[in-house]
Design an enzyme around this catalytic site. Structure first.
Site, PDB file in Angstrom:
ATOM      1  N   LYS A 166       0.841  -1.178  -0.150  1.00 51.46           N
ATOM      2  CA  LYS A 166      -0.141  -0.057   0.098  1.00 51.46           C
ATOM      3  C   LYS A 166       1.006   1.179  -0.082  1.00 51.46           C
ATOM      4  CE  LYS A 166      -2.505   3.326   1.794  1.00 51.46           C
ATOM      5  NZ  LYS A 166      -2.155   4.799   2.034  1.00 51.46           N
ATOM      6  N   GLY A 221       4.250   3.433  10.702  1.00 52.10           N
ATOM      7  CA  GLY A 221       3.548   4.715  10.627  1.00 52.10           C
ATOM      8  C   GLY A 221       3.071   5.149  12.241  1.00 52.10           C
ATOM      9  N   GLY A 226      -1.586   2.714  12.820  1.00 55.39           N
ATOM     10  CA  GLY A 226      -1.178   1.255  13.191  1.00 55.39           C
ATOM     11  C   GLY A 226      -2.160   0.508  13.983  1.00 55.39           C
ATOM     12  N   GLU A 245       5.255  -1.007  13.432  1.00 56.36           N
ATOM     13  CA  GLU A 245       6.219  -0.103  14.245  1.00 56.36           C
ATOM     14  C   GLU A 245       5.194   1.371  14.082  1.00 56.36           C
ATOM     15  OE1 GLU A 245       9.958   2.825  13.298  1.00 56.36           O
ATOM     16  OE2 GLU A 245      10.224   0.728  12.572  1.00 56.36           O
ATOM     17  N   CYS A 282      12.278   7.673  13.297  1.00 59.92           N
ATOM     18  CA  CYS A 282      11.542   6.847  14.387  1.00 59.92           C
ATOM     19  C   CYS A 282      12.460   6.587  15.571  1.00 59.92           C
ATOM     20  CB  CYS A 282      11.040   5.532  13.745  1.00 59.92           C
ATOM     21  SG  CYS A 282      12.477   4.678  12.923  1.00 59.92           S
TER      22      CYS A 282
END
Length: 508
Positions: A166, A221, A226, A245, A282
């Site tokens: 996606k 994300g 998520g 994550e 992140c």
């Protein structure tokens, strides 16, 4: 109903660049997943699989000039950063190809019958097989390394699983180009092009996680997005593994002795880490616990000087910019929160870096809970602790993170004092624990672990390094199965030369 167009957008201006595609309908998602599903058998040959991964790496490198140009136009991350990220992505694909050739990830174990054992042992032969089609949800902040050809895709293909990606709406044009590179690499080695599928659109992402032929999913994300997909994966008639994550605070603890001896270096290092990539990593350090008093003051002064010299930057899209400004506003409004360098808007499309300070005792109060949540962008929170009890009280409230870091003095690093005990307190909080370093930068290496307790990730697995392949496999044992009926990987003569454990003895 006509599907909505998918536009490539320039984050430097907020303007549409070009229409790239249209959002996939439910029927198109279904067709893409089914095409991937039919490619499973073609991926079974490990030699072909490894060659495909290497061809994909070469294809990315051959198209690097165009890919980097498009990636920069859609992400504003800059050619230098993107060149390094593309190289990392190609390296990762080749590393998984080597892993496929080696075959140790199959975990072959053979036990011959032992009627004298209690209870008796039959003939047992165990290995791991691919789950099936993997849905991959691309990340915004790594348009190569955590996107169409990134770690989730590479590890799933290495495991023998076709992939449907996606695409992230922040880089749709790049996603299309990279998908074409992967498909060309597939067909060059006799694999169906549909072994890597691509869909666009929010609704398509929901349809994908619900598709009955999707066997697992990988996501990088936000916590909100998520968690919604995680819950959808669990609510299916047949639930599937969801390796997400989601969000990470990445706490840093600076000891009193470290602040006394290395305040300037720590302040400069923290500034560089928290502003790297405009704070869109992140593993950005989002909470830094420093001692109150003169030594902590020196560190804050060094951080102030370094952050003040940081140029404004462009975030990946305007939604993230709006969320960053709202998050900073919410945090600065809390009692006793100061901003020595105020983060915020620096222009119509840019943001300036900054940091907040707060007494650590405030972090034990529910009203200050937002300070214990990730704020995506160039900001960190410096909490001043008065003593060990206050530090411990804060650590006990922290959510799970990808990383936890401790800054020590040379004597503490040599084993003096309570440094080992501090590391032991940090270890339950994170998947990677650092000493005298900074968490930004995740090496692609066999021993790497990029994961952590929830909400950092929704599983105990890693998304970086060779063991990431384990997410897309499941073990199967054959009992008392005649040799001619066994897959070659499990036969006594080991025709494929695989590493295995044979009657308790590890064979290489």
């Amino acid at each position: 109903m006509t599907a909505a167009p998918v536009w490539s957008v320039d984050p430097r201006t907020g303007k549409h660049r070009e229409q790239v595609a249209v959002e996939a309908t439910a029927d198109e998602v279904d067709a893409t997943v089914r095409e991937a599903h039919t490619a499973r058998d073609a991926l079974a040959d490990r030699t072909v699989r490894a060659a495909f991964l290497r061809e994909a790496a070469t294809g990315l490198e051959s198209a690097s000039a165009l890919l980097i140009e498009v990636a920069d136009a859609e992400s504003a991350l800059g050619p230098v950063r993107l060149t390094g990220e593309l190289a990392r992505t190609a390296y990762q694909l080749r590393a998984f190809a080597d892993l496929v050739d080696e075959g140790a990830f199959l975990d072959v174990v053979i036990d011959h019958p032992d009627p004298a054992a209690t209870p008796p042992v039959p003939d047992l032969r165990r290995w791991k097989i691919p789950l099936g089609v993997v849905a991959v949800y691309a990340a915004s902040n790594f348009p190569f390394a955590f996107s169409v050809a990134g770690g989730d895709t590479a590890s799933a293909l290495a495991a023998g699983c076709p992939v449907v990606v996606k695409a992230h709406p922040d880089h749709p044009a790049l996603s299309e180009l990279v998908a074409k590179v992967l498909r060309r690499a597939a067909t060059a080695h006799g694999l169906p092009a549909g072994v890597v599928g691509l869909v666009h659109g929010f609704t398509a992402g929901v349809d994908l996680i619900r598709h009955p032929l999707v066997a697992a999913a990988g996501f990088t994300g936000s916590v909100r997005g998520g968690r919604a997909l995680f819950d959808a994966a669990a609510a299916r008639p047949v639930p599937i593994p969801f390796h997400g994550e989601l969000g990470s605070l990445n706490p840093v603890v600076v000891t009193e002795d470290a602040a006394a001896e290395r305040a300037q270096d720590i302040g400069a290092g923290l500034a560089a880490s928290m502003t790297l990539g405009v704070g869109q990593f992140c593993v950005k350090p989002g909470l830094v616990l420093v001692p109150a008093g003169a030594h902590g003051d020196g560190l804050v002064k060094a951080l102030t000087d370094a952050v003040s010299d940081t140029e404004p930057g462009v975030l990946l899209d305007h939604r993230m910019r709006d969320a960053f400004l709202a998050g900073v506003g919410e945090r600065t409004a809390l009692p006793e929160v100061d901003s020595p360098v105020t983060p915020g808007a620096a222009g119509a499309h840019t943001v300036g870096a900054g940091f907040l300070t707060v007494p650590a005792a405030r972090l034990t109060e529910d009203a200050h809970a937002p300070l214990l949540e990730e704020c995506f962008g160039p900001v960190t929170v410096v909490a001043r602790y008065a003593d060990e009890d206050e530090l411990t009280a804060v650590l006990e409230r922290l959510p799970g993170s990808l990383t936890a870091t401790v800054q020590l003095s040379p004597a503490e690093a040599a084993g003096e004092g309570d440094a080992a005990a501090l590391l032991a307190r940090l270890t339950p909080l994170a998947g990677r624990v650092l000493v005298d370093g900074w968490p930004t930068g995740v090496a692609v290496a066999p021993a790497q672990h990029h994961g952590g307790p929830y909400p950092a990730t929704t599983s105990t697995s890693t998304s970086v390094g060779g063991t990431a392949v384990e997410r897309w496999l499941r073990p199967v044992a054959y009992q008392n199965t005649p040799e001619p009926l066994l897959p070659p990987e499990l036969r006594d003569d080991n025709p494929l030369g695989l590493p295995r454990r044979y009657d308790g003895v590890l064979e290489r």
